[in-house]
Motif scaffolding. Structure first.
Motif, PDB file in Angstrom:
ATOM      1  N   LYS A   1       0.834  -1.205   0.000  1.00  0.00           N
ATOM      2  CA  LYS A   1       0.000   0.000   0.000  1.00  0.00           C
ATOM      3  C   LYS A   1       0.869   1.257   0.000  1.00  0.00           C
ATOM      4  CE  LYS A   1      -4.319   1.161  -0.241  1.00  0.00           C
ATOM      5  NZ  LYS A   1      -5.179   0.627  -1.309  1.00  0.00           N
ATOM      6  N   ALA A   2       1.995   1.207   0.682  1.00  0.00           N
ATOM      7  CA  ALA A   2       2.912   2.353   0.679  1.00  0.00           C
ATOM      8  C   ALA A   2       3.424   2.633  -0.726  1.00  0.00           C
ATOM      9  CB  ALA A   2       4.077   2.086   1.631  1.00  0.00           C
ATOM     10  N   LEU A   3       3.736   1.579  -1.478  1.00  0.00           N
ATOM     11  CA  LEU A   3       4.145   1.758  -2.871  1.00  0.00           C
ATOM     12  C   LEU A   3       3.005   2.327  -3.702  1.00  0.00           C
ATOM     13  CD1 LEU A   3       6.146  -1.561  -3.403  1.00  0.00           C
ATOM     14  CD2 LEU A   3       7.102   0.749  -3.276  1.00  0.00           C
ATOM     15  N   GLU A   4       1.788   1.862  -3.425  1.00  0.00           N
ATOM     16  CA  GLU A   4       0.617   2.357  -4.139  1.00  0.00           C
ATOM     17  C   GLU A   4       0.424   3.853  -3.890  1.00  0.00           C
ATOM     18  OE1 GLU A   4      -4.057   1.261  -3.848  1.00  0.00           O
ATOM     19  OE2 GLU A   4      -2.701  -0.471  -3.897  1.00  0.00           O
ATOM     20  N   PHE A   5       0.713   4.287  -2.655  1.00  0.00           N
ATOM     21  CA  PHE A   5       0.597   5.701  -2.295  1.00  0.00           C
ATOM     22  C   PHE A   5       1.843   6.509  -2.684  1.00  0.00           C
ATOM     23  CE2 PHE A   5      -2.439   4.456   1.362  1.00  0.00           C
ATOM     24  CZ  PHE A   5      -3.552   4.777   0.604  1.00  0.00           C
ATOM     25  N   GLU A   6       2.818   5.840  -3.288  1.00  0.00           N
ATOM     26  CA  GLU A   6       4.050   6.470  -3.780  1.00  0.00           C
ATOM     27  C   GLU A   6       4.918   7.061  -2.661  1.00  0.00           C
ATOM     28  OE1 GLU A   6       2.891   9.166  -6.891  1.00  0.00           O
ATOM     29  OE2 GLU A   6       2.515   7.528  -8.298  1.00  0.00           O
ATOM     30  N   PHE A   7       4.955   6.379  -1.520  1.00  0.00           N
ATOM     31  CA  PHE A   7       5.934   6.709  -0.491  1.00  0.00           C
ATOM     32  C   PHE A   7       7.298   6.177  -0.933  1.00  0.00           C
ATOM     33  CE2 PHE A   7       2.131   6.818   2.262  1.00  0.00           C
ATOM     34  CZ  PHE A   7       2.402   7.928   3.054  1.00  0.00           C
ATOM     35  N   ASP A   8       8.360   6.817  -0.462  1.00  0.00           N
ATOM     36  CA  ASP A   8       9.694   6.286  -0.740  1.00  0.00           C
ATOM     37  C   ASP A   8      10.405   5.797   0.519  1.00  0.00           C
ATOM     38  OD1 ASP A   8      10.458   8.597   0.549  1.00  0.00           O
ATOM     39  OD2 ASP A   8      11.438   9.504  -1.184  1.00  0.00           O
ATOM     40  N   THR A   9       9.779   6.024   1.698  1.00  0.00           N
ATOM     41  CA  THR A   9      10.382   5.604   2.965  1.00  0.00           C
ATOM     42  C   THR A   9       9.399   4.746   3.747  1.00  0.00           C
ATOM     43  OG1 THR A   9      11.776   7.577   3.102  1.00  0.00           O
ATOM     44  CG2 THR A   9      11.372   6.383   5.155  1.00  0.00           C
ATOM     45  N   LEU A  10       9.861   3.580   4.163  1.00  0.00           N
ATOM     46  CA  LEU A  10       9.061   2.654   4.960  1.00  0.00           C
ATOM     47  C   LEU A  10       9.628   2.656   6.375  1.00  0.00           C
ATOM     48  CD1 LEU A  10       6.702   0.605   4.338  1.00  0.00           C
ATOM     49  CD2 LEU A  10       8.463  -1.178   4.323  1.00  0.00           C
TER      50      LEU A  10
ATOM     51  N   SER B   1      12.240  -4.112   7.663  1.00  0.00           N
ATOM     52  CA  SER B   1      13.552  -4.002   7.039  1.00  0.00           C
ATOM     53  C   SER B   1      13.642  -4.866   5.786  1.00  0.00           C
ATOM     54  CB  SER B   1      14.645  -4.403   8.030  1.00  0.00           C
ATOM     55  OG  SER B   1      14.638  -3.562   9.165  1.00  0.00           O
ATOM     56  N   ALA B   2      13.155  -6.101   5.879  1.00  0.00           N
ATOM     57  CA  ALA B   2      13.211  -7.012   4.733  1.00  0.00           C
ATOM     58  C   ALA B   2      12.324  -6.536   3.593  1.00  0.00           C
ATOM     59  CB  ALA B   2      12.797  -8.416   5.168  1.00  0.00           C
ATOM     60  N   HIS B   3      11.112  -6.119   3.911  1.00  0.00           N
ATOM     61  CA  HIS B   3      10.195  -5.674   2.858  1.00  0.00           C
ATOM     62  C   HIS B   3      10.670  -4.356   2.237  1.00  0.00           C
ATOM     63  CE1 HIS B   3       7.577  -8.760   4.552  1.00  0.00           C
ATOM     64  NE2 HIS B   3       6.871  -8.676   3.439  1.00  0.00           N
ATOM     65  N   GLY B   4      11.255  -3.481   3.062  1.00  0.00           N
ATOM     66  CA  GLY B   4      11.806  -2.249   2.509  1.00  0.00           C
ATOM     67  C   GLY B   4      12.927  -2.540   1.524  1.00  0.00           C
ATOM     68  N   ALA B   5      13.765  -3.514   1.865  1.00  0.00           N
ATOM     69  CA  ALA B   5      14.847  -3.906   0.954  1.00  0.00           C
ATOM     70  C   ALA B   5      14.278  -4.468  -0.346  1.00  0.00           C
ATOM     71  CB  ALA B   5      15.752  -4.937   1.634  1.00  0.00           C
ATOM     72  N   LYS B   6      13.298  -5.341  -0.233  1.00  0.00           N
ATOM     73  CA  LYS B   6      12.676  -5.953  -1.408  1.00  0.00           C
ATOM     74  C   LYS B   6      12.029  -4.897  -2.302  1.00  0.00           C
ATOM     75  CE  LYS B   6      10.798  -9.554  -3.678  1.00  0.00           C
ATOM     76  NZ  LYS B   6      11.607 -10.562  -4.413  1.00  0.00           N
ATOM     77  N   ALA B   7      11.430  -3.887  -1.679  1.00  0.00           N
ATOM     78  CA  ALA B   7      10.729  -2.852  -2.432  1.00  0.00           C
ATOM     79  C   ALA B   7      11.645  -1.741  -2.926  1.00  0.00           C
ATOM     80  CB  ALA B   7       9.622  -2.249  -1.567  1.00  0.00           C
TER      81      ALA B   7
ATOM     82  N   MET C   1      12.989   0.598  -1.017  1.00  0.00           N
ATOM     83  CA  MET C   1      12.622   1.821  -0.310  1.00  0.00           C
ATOM     84  C   MET C   1      13.662   2.166   0.750  1.00  0.00           C
ATOM     85  SD  MET C   1       8.550   1.010   0.258  1.00  0.00           S
ATOM     86  CE  MET C   1       8.067   2.709   0.646  1.00  0.00           C
ATOM     87  N   ASN C   2      13.749   3.442   1.097  1.00  0.00           N
ATOM     88  CA  ASN C   2      14.483   3.824   2.298  1.00  0.00           C
ATOM     89  C   ASN C   2      13.739   3.242   3.491  1.00  0.00           C
ATOM     90  OD1 ASN C   2      16.228   5.480   0.738  1.00  0.00           O
ATOM     91  ND2 ASN C   2      14.724   7.143   0.817  1.00  0.00           N
ATOM     92  N   THR C   3      14.452   2.724   4.466  1.00  0.00           N
ATOM     93  CA  THR C   3      13.792   2.028   5.570  1.00  0.00           C
ATOM     94  C   THR C   3      14.375   2.459   6.907  1.00  0.00           C
ATOM     95  OG1 THR C   3      13.574   0.116   4.087  1.00  0.00           O
ATOM     96  CG2 THR C   3      13.044  -0.230   6.388  1.00  0.00           C
TER      97      THR C   3
ATOM     98  N   HIS D   1       6.720  14.128   8.494  1.00  0.00           N
ATOM     99  CA  HIS D   1       7.504  13.635   7.361  1.00  0.00           C
ATOM    100  C   HIS D   1       6.621  12.728   6.508  1.00  0.00           C
ATOM    101  CE1 HIS D   1      11.403  14.937   9.112  1.00  0.00           C
ATOM    102  NE2 HIS D   1      10.784  14.694  10.263  1.00  0.00           N
ATOM    103  N   ARG D   2       6.885  12.726   5.223  1.00  0.00           N
ATOM    104  CA  ARG D   2       6.130  11.823   4.354  1.00  0.00           C
ATOM    105  C   ARG D   2       6.807  10.451   4.341  1.00  0.00           C
ATOM    106  NH1 ARG D   2       2.105  11.056   1.001  1.00  0.00           N
ATOM    107  NH2 ARG D   2       2.440   9.733  -0.827  1.00  0.00           N
ATOM    108  N   TRP D   3       6.664   9.780   5.493  1.00  0.00           N
ATOM    109  CA  TRP D   3       7.169   8.433   5.670  1.00  0.00           C
ATOM    110  C   TRP D   3       5.988   7.503   5.931  1.00  0.00           C
ATOM    111  CZ3 TRP D   3      11.446   9.696   9.848  1.00  0.00           C
ATOM    112  CH2 TRP D   3      12.452  10.473   9.245  1.00  0.00           C
ATOM    113  N   ALA D   4       6.074   6.318   5.377  1.00  0.00           N
ATOM    114  CA  ALA D   4       5.011   5.335   5.583  1.00  0.00           C
ATOM    115  C   ALA D   4       5.324   4.506   6.823  1.00  0.00           C
ATOM    116  CB  ALA D   4       4.870   4.424   4.363  1.00  0.00           C
TER     117      ALA D   4
END
Length: 416
Positions: free
Chosen positions: A119-128, A141-147, A149-151, A195-198
């Protein structure tokens, strides 16, 4: 496309567009995903589900993410194990263990983070990001790496070392906060506002929590499309507990199972048991506590879903049970020695609670019972070090026999 209609306040019913928002503007109540169940009913069926992937995403019709956005790390469809040995010891003839400790980062948190990160990717966030008691940090951490994204993961500084390492290896920024989880969560709430962080369990919480429903769907499917008579679920925020109940009722309302008669039992560690205290005092008001427990993954003193957990207990005819701190490791040992499953402290709480529920008769011998094991024991190895006692010997046969005899004598004395 997903079948989400809106977000809805769980208190006043106000509706909101599908955005990264988690609190009602009118009454400050929590927001929850609202689905178009008529649309779901037109598409979903047992056959459609069984033709899906052997992951949690076979239930995408009931999740708040467009299927093509799913961040699938092969999470879910974990084993449902018939626990005959443990059941025999506890006097339970139909006991099952839902072993969610074998997910990609070794906890059920992969379910909720799979949904929140997609959903964060759908909302176009760049930080998880997240506020974590341990397992969530590793999963984010794992999903941020896979996606890609900054984590960033925030956690209490006294967290178990294994969970810190298990989060750091994926390259996330680790932030150890000198405080309790509730203090960590307050800091992260401020950061989410500025901050625009998910933050998966703050501004993404309505979507994140929906991932827990898949634990209800899977158990029902693995039992041949039926709801269990009783379940025992570990309690921290209470979200997992309430979402399993929601998931069972969704299956019933969609005619995928006949009834959702399950008695919902929540287990907390005695050193952090605000939901159990409210249940024992017969009040819906869950008073915050300062955690003091070996079960750090359950150490949330002010549970966000505490009130709704009490409602779930009432609606299902279930109960709440506290595991004495000294019995948490006993529960870990008991599950390992009977079923070969090594769980972390939250699982020790569940097994201790299960034993108390069986002894008190709140779970009957022939009830079809499922105990949810949500994390892997390799993450909290230090808690079992005192009860692991190797025999030390030289390679000489005589020394081995002498040391074995001494070990038996020691154990006999300790049990005398």
């Amino acid at each position: 496309m997903s079948n989400v209609k809106s977000l809805r306040c769980r208190e006043c019913g106000s509706e909101y567009p599908v955005e990264p928002q988690y609190v009602c503007d009118f009454c400050f109540g929590p927001l929850e995903v609202c689905y178009d169940y008529d649309a779901v009913a037109r598409d979903i069926s047992r056959e459609r589900i069984t033709k899906g992937p052997l992951t949690m995403w076979r239930y995408h019709d009931l999740l708040p993410v467009d299927a093509e956005m799913a961040l699938d790390m092969q999470t879910g469809f974990t084993p449902l194990v018939r626990a005959k040995n443990l059941g025999r010891l506890l006097g339970l003839n139909n006991l099952y263990i839902k072993n969610d400790s074998v997910n990609p980062t070794f906890s059920f948190k992969d379910r909720v983070v799979s949904v929140a990160s997609a959903k964060a990717l759908e909302f176009e966030f760049d930080t998880l990001a997240c506020a974590s008691t341990g397992n969530l940090a590793g999963s984010v951490s794992a999903h941020g790496a896979k996606a890609g994204m900054n984590t960033m993961v925030f956690f209490p500084s006294d967290l178990e070392r294994g969970k810190i390492l298990g989060a750091g290896i994926y390259g996330a920024t680790l932030v150890a906060v000198d405080g309790t989880y509730d203090q960590v969560n307050r800091l992260c709430s401020e950061l989410a506002d500025n901050h625009r962080w998910a933050f998966v369990n703050i501004n993404m919480r309505p979507f994140y929590s929906e991932g827990s429903k898949t634990l209800a769907y899977e158990v029902a499917e693995q039992l041949g499309w039926r709801a269990p008579d009783a379940v025992v679920v570990p309690g921290a925020s209470g979200s997992l507990f309430t979402k399993i109940w929601k998931g069972l009722n969704e299956l019933k309302d969609l005619s995928l199972i006949e009834t959702a008669h399950t008695k919902m039992h929540i287990a907390q560690a005695e050193g952090c048991s605000p939901i159990v205290t409210a249940y024992d005092e017969d009040t819906p008001h869950v008073r915050p506590v300062t955690p003091d427990t070996i079960a750090k993954s359950l150490a949330i003193g002010n549970p966000a879903d505490g009130f709704y957990s009490i409602k779930t207990i009432e609606n299902s005819g279930g109960s709440a049970v506290a595991a004495p701190e000294e019995e948490v490791v006993e529960g870990i040992q008991l599950l390992a020695e009977t079923e070969g499953i090594f769980t972390e402290t939250a699982g020790g709480v569940v097994i201790s609670g299960l034993r108390k529920l069986a002894k008190s008769g709140k779970i009957q011998p022939d009830d079809l019972t499922v105990a949810y094991i949500t994390g892997n024991g390799l993450k909290t190895q230090e808690v079992v070090e005192p009860v692991v006692d190797p025999v030390f010997t030289t390679p000489a046969y005589e020394d081995f026999m002498t040391n074995m005899a001494a070990r038996k004598e020691r154990n006999g004395a300790s049990h005398g």
